[in-house]
Design a protein around this motif. Structure first.
Motif, mmCIF file in Angstrom:
data_model
loop_
_atom_site.group_PDB
_atom_site.id
_atom_site.type_symbol
_atom_site.label_atom_id
_atom_site.label_comp_id
_atom_site.label_asym_id
_atom_site.label_seq_id
_atom_site.Cartn_x
_atom_site.Cartn_y
_atom_site.Cartn_z
ATOM 1 N N SER A 111 27.484 47.273 41.059
ATOM 2 C CA SER A 111 28.338 47.195 42.732
ATOM 3 C C SER A 111 29.020 45.556 43.071
ATOM 4 N N CYS A 112 29.524 45.059 42.277
ATOM 5 C CA CYS A 112 30.119 43.916 42.497
ATOM 6 C C CYS A 112 31.152 44.497 42.960
ATOM 7 N N SER A 113 31.847 43.075 43.676
ATOM 8 C CA SER A 113 33.752 43.097 44.071
ATOM 9 C C SER A 113 34.486 42.859 43.124
ATOM 10 N N ARG A 114 35.483 42.746 43.419
ATOM 11 C CA ARG A 114 36.863 41.801 42.952
ATOM 12 C C ARG A 114 36.154 40.443 43.428
ATOM 13 N N LEU A 115 36.474 40.028 44.429
ATOM 14 C CA LEU A 115 35.785 38.795 44.794
ATOM 15 C C LEU A 115 34.569 38.812 44.885
ATOM 16 N N SER A 116 33.666 39.115 45.148
ATOM 17 C CA SER A 116 32.205 38.598 44.954
ATOM 18 C C SER A 116 32.200 38.239 43.150
ATOM 19 N N ILE A 117 32.959 39.366 42.311
ATOM 20 C CA ILE A 117 32.964 38.466 41.096
ATOM 21 C C ILE A 117 33.735 36.380 40.561
ATOM 22 N N GLN A 118 34.025 36.814 41.129
ATOM 23 C CA GLN A 118 35.235 35.278 41.368
ATOM 24 C C GLN A 118 34.167 34.697 42.221
ATOM 25 N N LYS A 119 33.523 34.937 43.115
ATOM 26 C CA LYS A 119 32.304 33.965 44.001
ATOM 27 C C LYS A 119 31.416 32.964 42.906
ATOM 28 N N THR A 120 31.014 34.369 41.820
ATOM 29 C CA THR A 120 29.753 33.164 41.497
ATOM 30 C C THR A 120 30.092 32.859 40.108
ATOM 31 N N ILE A 121 31.386 33.269 39.634
ATOM 32 C CA ILE A 121 32.608 32.625 38.250
ATOM 33 C C ILE A 121 32.680 31.318 38.903
ATOM 34 N N PRO A 124 36.453 32.105 33.455
ATOM 35 C CA PRO A 124 37.408 32.575 34.199
ATOM 36 C C PRO A 124 37.481 34.294 33.847
ATOM 37 N N HIS A 125 37.654 35.095 32.868
ATOM 38 C CA HIS A 125 37.957 36.167 32.770
ATOM 39 C C HIS A 125 37.104 37.004 32.629
ATOM 40 N N ARG A 126 35.656 36.740 32.153
ATOM 41 C CA ARG A 126 34.657 37.610 31.998
ATOM 42 C C ARG A 126 33.806 37.616 33.147
ATOM 43 N N TYR A 127 33.037 39.501 32.785
ATOM 44 C CA TYR A 127 32.381 39.717 34.464
ATOM 45 C C TYR A 127 31.228 39.086 34.039
#
Ligand code: GLU
Length: 300
Positions: free
Chosen positions: A117-127, A134-137
C-alpha cells in the motif's frame, strides 16, 4: 507404453536439436528505431544466425502509458528494410495480459507476491526517516498491510543471484539487499516489465537473450522470477550501450535521432560499435554473411 515413451522422448530430442537456439529482439515502441536499439537488434540477430538458431521479434508494449502503435509499426517496417525478419509470428505484449494474470496468480499462490500500500512518497519518507538505502524498497508491507493495496511486489530472498554474461562475464547481485522487493503489478494496474518479459521469453522458448547493458542489473530480478516458477533461465549477453556526446545512454525518450536512409551505413556503424572493423559490404546480404562469420569466430 514403453514404445510411446521412447517415441515422445525421441521427438523432443529431435525438436531440441532442430530448435536448439531461440533468440529475440524485444523493442519497446516508445520511439522509432535508433542507433542504440539497432546495435541490440544486430547483435541478437547475428548471434542467432551464428548459432543457426531462430530469431523472434516481440513488441514490448506492456507499458501502455509510454508506448504507441505508430512506433511499433515504424520499428517493424525498419527491421524489414534491414532484412531482419522474425522466424515466427511477431507477438505484442498487449495481446498477452491474460497469460500475465495467470502467472501472477501462480506466483501469488506460491507465496512469492504480496500486496503493497506504499506510495512513492511514503517510501521516500520511510527511507529518509530511518536513513535507509536510497533506492531499495524498505519492505514496509512485506509482513502485511491493513491499508488499501496499490501495487503487488515480488518477495525477494536474501541471497546472491549470479550469472555468466557472455559479454561482461560474471555478474552477481543480492536483489533483496540492493533492490528490495520489486513491483510486478503496478499501482495503475499494468503488469510490470519484469514479469511480462520472463513470461514471454519462457512461452516462446527463448534460451538466448542478447540485449543492451542497461538491463544487466534487471537480470538477477528476472532470474529470481524464473526460479520461483521453476523455469529454466536463458543465457544472457548484454552489449555495451551506444552513448551520446554527453556520455548519456542514447534513448528514444532522450530524442535519439532516427536512422538515416542509408541503412547499410547504419549497420556498419552498429557493427563497429560492437567492436568489429568495418565490413565494407556492398549489399545487406553480404554484410550479414561476413558479420555472422566474424561473430562465430569471436563468440562461439
Ligand atoms: N523492451 C526493452 C527495450 O526496448 C528490452 C527488453 C529486453 O530485451 O529484455 O529496451
Amino acid at each position: 507404453m514403453h514404445l510411446t515413451g521412447t517415441i515422445v522422448g525421441l521427438t523432443l530430442f529431435i525438436i531440441s536439436i532442430v530448435t536448439h537456439y531461440i533468440g529475440r529482439f524485444a523493442p519497446s515502441p516508445t520511439g522509432v528505431l535508433h542507433a542504440g536499439s539497432l546495435a541490440a537488434a544486430l547483435a541478437s540477430f547475428v548471434d542467432a544466425r551464428a548459432h543457426d538458431g531462430r530469431w523472434l521479434i516481440r513488441i514490448e508494449d506492456v507499458d501502455t502509458t509510454r508506448c504507441k502503435a505508430e512506433y511499433a509499426r515504424s520499428i517493424l517496417e525498419t527491421l524489414d528494410r534491414l532484412h531482419m525478419t522474425s522466424d515466427g509470428p511477431v507477438i505484442a505484449q498487449t495481446d498477452r495480459l491474460d497469460r500475465y494474470r495467470e502467472v501472477f496468480v501462480a506466483l501469488l499462490k506460491k507465496g512469492f507476491v504480496y500486496g503493497c500500500s506504499c506510495s512513492r512518497l511514503s517510501i521516500q519518507k520511510t527511507i529518509q526517516e530511518h536513513h535507509l538505502a536510497p533506492h531499495r524498497y524498505p519492505g514496509t508491507c512485506r509482513e502485511g498491510t491493513t491499508e488499501p493495496i496499490r501495487a503487488w511486489r515480488f518477495k525477494t530472498q536474501d541471497r546472491s543471484i549470479a550469472f555468466d554474461d557472455r559479454w561482461y562475464g560474471h555478474y552477481e547481485q543480492n536483489v533483496y539487499q540492493e533492490v528490495g522487493d520489486f513491483v510486478i503489478k503496478r499501482a495503475d494496474g499494468l503488469f510490470a516489465y519484469q514479469l511480462a518479459v520472463i513470461v514471454d521469453d519462457h512461452d516462446s522458448g527463448i534460451n538466448h537473450i542478447v540485449r543492451g547493458a542497461d538491463l544487466i542489473d534487471n537480470t538477477p530480478r528476472q532470474i529470481a522470477i524464473h526460479e520461483a516458477l521453476g523455469w529454466q533461465c536463458p543465457s544472457y549477453m548484454h552489449i555495451p550501450l551506444v552513448l551520446n556526446d554527453r556520455g548519456d545512454k542514447l534513448s528514444k525518450q532522450a530524442g535519439a535521432r532516427a536512422l538515416s536512409d542509408d541503412l547499410l551505413a547504419e549497420l556498419e556503424s552498429a557493427w563497429q560499435h560492437l567492436g568489429f572493423a568495418p565490413l565494407g559490404a556492398d549489399t545487406m546480404d553480404a554484410f550479414y554473411t561476413r558479420a555472422v562469420a566474424l561473430w562465430k569466430e569471436r563468440f562461439q
